[in-house]
Design an enzyme around this catalytic site. Structure first.
Site, PDB file in Angstrom:
ATOM      1  CG  ASN A   7      48.904  32.533  43.558  1.00  0.00           C
ATOM      2  OD1 ASN A   7      49.356  31.710  42.714  1.00  0.00           O
ATOM      3  ND2 ASN A   7      48.393  32.242  45.048  1.00  0.00           N
ATOM      4  CD  GLU A  94      43.396  29.290  46.240  1.00  0.00           C
ATOM      5  OE1 GLU A  94      44.402  29.293  45.345  1.00  0.00           O
ATOM      6  OE2 GLU A  94      42.894  30.421  46.120  1.00  0.00           O
TER       7      GLU A  94
HETATM    8  C1  PEP Z   1      45.827  34.798  46.463  1.00  0.00           C
HETATM    9  O1  PEP Z   1      45.161  33.902  46.173  1.00  0.00           O
HETATM   10  O2  PEP Z   1      46.911  34.712  46.890  1.00  0.00           O
HETATM   11  C2  PEP Z   1      44.935  36.136  46.290  1.00  0.00           C
HETATM   12  C3  PEP Z   1      45.224  36.942  46.931  1.00  0.00           C
HETATM   13  O3  PEP Z   1      43.822  35.941  45.305  1.00  0.00           O
HETATM   14  P1  PEP Z   1      42.960  37.052  45.033  1.00  0.00           P
HETATM   15  O4  PEP Z   1      43.946  38.419  44.865  1.00  0.00           O
HETATM   16  O5  PEP Z   1      42.240  36.722  43.708  1.00  0.00           O
HETATM   17  O6  PEP Z   1      42.130  37.426  46.099  1.00  0.00           O
END
Ligand code: PEP
Length: 248
Positions: A7, A94
């Protein structure tokens, strides 16, 4: 086979993504895992061109549920179809916290995404406070019941779920392998109960939250965890490769 889906959020530039796809192509080619990247909308033409004929799956990070009309700033399913979009992340924490998406909105998006023929990646997860006050299971159940409202059993099989504890996203502190496994097993049990499914293996649930090279083996080797949704560690091919290289 595990799912490793990046992502990218709102990070790389066009030039950086062009280089990224070129580097990722042979890595995806050589991997037995499912390799995917969810990019910002504006890079869809680039993703569509560069991923065509490769083993890189691509998608986006959101979608609006209306067919068309006066929705300034939004993007419809038909617009995404023009660029061969394969996956759509829905209900990311988010989106829920910053953009106030509710389970009801997420549910409308799930329906539209399935109708358009894309794979929804439906994200659920509890906050730190909710975990500390033992509300995790209730919160996840509410998100599942709300997000899956009126989704048929046939369509359920088209969804990839992502359990992403909010407190683990972007913090560098992942869930322990025991907590991730126990919670993902619970998520599968709730869905199985909702749909009368006996074999939990029919339900695909990824873990997300500070997954990286040094914890990928212990987390992905858990029996109910089918892969990872990865933010920070998917932004550089060198880092993402450490996850894609997972064998198990
Ligand atoms: C995400 O936002 O889907 C995620 C898992 O971020 P991170 O791996 O940076 O914790």
């Amino acid at each position: 086979m595990k799912y490793l889906i990046g992502n990218h959020k709102m990070n790389l530039s066009y030039a950086e993504l062009e280089k990224y796809f070129a580097e990722l192509k042979p890595i995806a080619e050589a991997s037995d895992n499912f390799v995917g990247v969810c990019v910002p909308y504006v890079y869809l033409p680039l993703a569509s061109t560069m991923c065509k004929g490769t083993k890189i799956h691509f998608g986006v990070q959101n979608m609006y549920y209306a067919e068309k009309g006066a929705y300034t700033g939004e993007i419809s399913a038909n617009m995404l179809k023009d660029f061969d979009t394969q996956m759509v992340i829905l209900g990311h924490s988010e989106r829920r916290s910053i953009f106030k998406e509710t389970d009801e909105m997420v549910n409308l998006k799930v329906h539209k995404t399935i109708e358009a023929g894309f794979t929804p990646i439906l994200c659920i997860g509890e906050t730190k406070e909710e975990r500390e006050t033992n509300q995790t299971n209730d919160v996840l159940k509410t998100q599942l019941v709300g997000g899956l409202k009126d989704v048929s059993k046939d369509d359920l099989g088209k969804i990839l779920f992502a359990y992403e504890p909010v407190w683990a996203i972007g913090t560098g502190i992942s869930a322990t392998k025991e907590d991730a496994e126990e919670t993902i097993k619970y998520v599968k049990e709730v869905i199985a109960q909702m749909y009368g499914i006996e074999d939990l293996a029919q339900i695909v649930v990824l873990y997300g939250g500070s997954l990286k090279g040094d914890n990928v083996d212990e987390i992905l080797s858990q029996p109910h965890i089918d892969g990872g949704l990865i933010g920070g560690a998917s932004l550089k091919v060198e880092d993402f490769n450490k996850l894609i290289a997972y064998k198990g």
